[in-house]
Motif scaffolding. Structure first.
Motif, PDB file in Angstrom:
ATOM      1  N   MET A  21       3.698   4.707   3.272  1.00 52.10           N
ATOM      2  CA  MET A  21       4.121   3.392   2.574  1.00 52.10           C
ATOM      3  C   MET A  21       4.106   2.304   3.558  1.00 52.10           C
ATOM      4  N   ASP A  22       3.318   1.406   3.390  1.00 48.44           N
ATOM      5  CA  ASP A  22       3.347   0.343   4.297  1.00 48.44           C
ATOM      6  C   ASP A  22       3.006   0.737   5.907  1.00 48.44           C
ATOM      7  N   GLY A  23       2.201   1.835   5.988  1.00 43.84           N
ATOM      8  CA  GLY A  23       1.699   2.357   7.311  1.00 43.84           C
ATOM      9  C   GLY A  23       2.702   3.352   7.766  1.00 43.84           C
ATOM     10  N   VAL A  24       4.031   3.585   7.021  1.00 44.98           N
ATOM     11  CA  VAL A  24       4.941   4.401   7.412  1.00 44.98           C
ATOM     12  C   VAL A  24       4.892   5.755   6.866  1.00 44.98           C
ATOM     13  N   ARG A  25       4.969   6.954   7.619  1.00 39.20           N
ATOM     14  CA  ARG A  25       4.843   8.161   6.862  1.00 39.20           C
ATOM     15  C   ARG A  25       6.157   8.817   6.676  1.00 39.20           C
ATOM     16  N   TYR A  26       6.235   9.315   5.370  1.00 35.57           N
ATOM     17  CA  TYR A  26       7.238   9.970   4.921  1.00 35.57           C
ATOM     18  C   TYR A  26       7.024  11.468   4.570  1.00 35.57           C
ATOM     19  N   LYS A  27       7.786  12.459   5.176  1.00 36.45           N
ATOM     20  CA  LYS A  27       7.251  13.864   5.214  1.00 36.45           C
ATOM     21  C   LYS A  27       8.019  14.419   4.066  1.00 36.45           C
ATOM     22  N   ASN A  61       0.886  -1.187   0.126  1.00 32.00           N
ATOM     23  CA  ASN A  61      -0.054  -0.091  -0.034  1.00 32.00           C
ATOM     24  C   ASN A  61       0.916   1.182  -0.076  1.00 32.00           C
ATOM     25  N   LEU A  62       0.776   2.165  -0.853  1.00 30.49           N
ATOM     26  CA  LEU A  62       1.353   3.387  -0.955  1.00 30.49           C
ATOM     27  C   LEU A  62       0.382   4.470  -1.140  1.00 30.49           C
ATOM     28  N   THR A  63       0.008   5.583  -0.189  1.00 32.28           N
ATOM     29  CA  THR A  63      -0.595   6.567  -0.463  1.00 32.28           C
ATOM     30  C   THR A  63       0.116   7.878  -0.794  1.00 32.28           C
TER      31      THR A  63
END
Length: 285
Positions: free
Chosen positions: A135-141, A104-106
């Protein structure tokens, strides 16, 4: 600025290596060099000049030609050792299709005021609060984005006129960079407002007046990527950076390309050896 279409959540397919879910736990935080947009973002505070000013003075001068060009980066400083000996260097040629695995990628970008800065080696745009990706539940700012000419990555051997790098960082300091290639053709209307404010000389960051920047406006509508584990493309060439490079290019006019090239000159690192790395082909569902 008008936004290109985007589904609320992107389900993509990747090779069964666990690359994206493994994250970037080994990513170090390099010292920054003036004009080094990747290393700027890798610091503890997201790349502010004031916050990294002291560290910058400790890094050897580098450029894209001559005795301090890419072929010599690894010899300029012990900090740059990875540029010469690292097994996972970027950029590389992207090609091929791999066996799929769902991830999953949002893309969760927001419209934000932004500052623009001529870093010497590249021109960088830093949104105040531009959102990011999950991505995979990890947020990247999203920390910043900047431009290379010609493109650093190639796709099936083809080199584009411009490549935009969207640099993201998670709470652990791990980096994810999304690359967008642009071929010469019709003008990109989404770039036009930013191009109006391209700084002619290196200097401090300045707010782009009367403009809200949304990174999604500067990306293709098609949800297809190449993904691999690589490095910063500028010294100190730190590895364990996750790369997502759009498979479909955008279009940019010759005039837009020329306007950028006149300010920075060529600023693309040569293609590096893949050294047996798997290149994952991500396709939206």
């Amino acid at each position: 600025m008008r936004r290109r279409p985007l589904s609320s959540a992107l389900l993509v397919t990747v090779a069964a290596l666990g690359l994206m879910s493994a994250g970037l736990s080994g990513c170090s935080k390099p010292k920054a060099e003036p004009g080094d947009p990747h290393a700027e973002a890798a610091g503890d505070h997201g790349g502010s000049d004031a916050e990294h000013g002291a560290a910058k003075n400790d890094v050897a001068h580098w450029s894209y030609e001559g005795d301090d060009g890419p072929a010599h980066w690894g010899d300029l400083s012990t900090e740059n050792k990875a540029c010469k000996t690292g097994p996972r260097q970027s950029p590389i040629n992207l090609s091929g299709v791999a066996s799929p695995k769902a991830v999953n990628l949002t893309l969760d970008y927001t419209s934000s005021p932004a500052k623009i800065q001529n870093m010497g080696h590249a021109i960088q745009v830093s949104p105040t609060d531009g959102g990011g990706v999950v991505m995979d539940g990890v947020r990247y700012k999203l920390v910043q984005f900047h431009f290379h000419t010609p493109s650093e990555h190639t796709i099936d051997g083809h080199r584009a006129a411009i490549e935009t790098h969207f640099v993201h960082k998670n709470d652990k300091g791990d980096l994810l960079v999304i690359g967008v290639l642009s071929d010469v053709g019709v003008a990109d209307p989404m770039l036009a407002p930013i191009w109006t404010w391209l700084p002619t000389d290196p200097g401090p960051a300045a707010l782009i007046p009367d403009l809200l920047v949304n990174a999604r406006d500067l990306m293709p509508a098609t949800e297809e990527f190449y993904a691999y584990s690589g490095s910063l493309t500028t010294p100190p060439c730190t590895e364990n950076v996750t790369w997502l490079v759009y498979a479909s290019p955008l279009s940019i006019s010759p005039e837009q390309v020329d306007a950028y090239q006149r300010l920075t000159g060529p600023n693309a690192r040569p293609i590096q050896s893949p050294q047996g790395r798997d290149i994952l082909h991500l396709v939206g569902s």
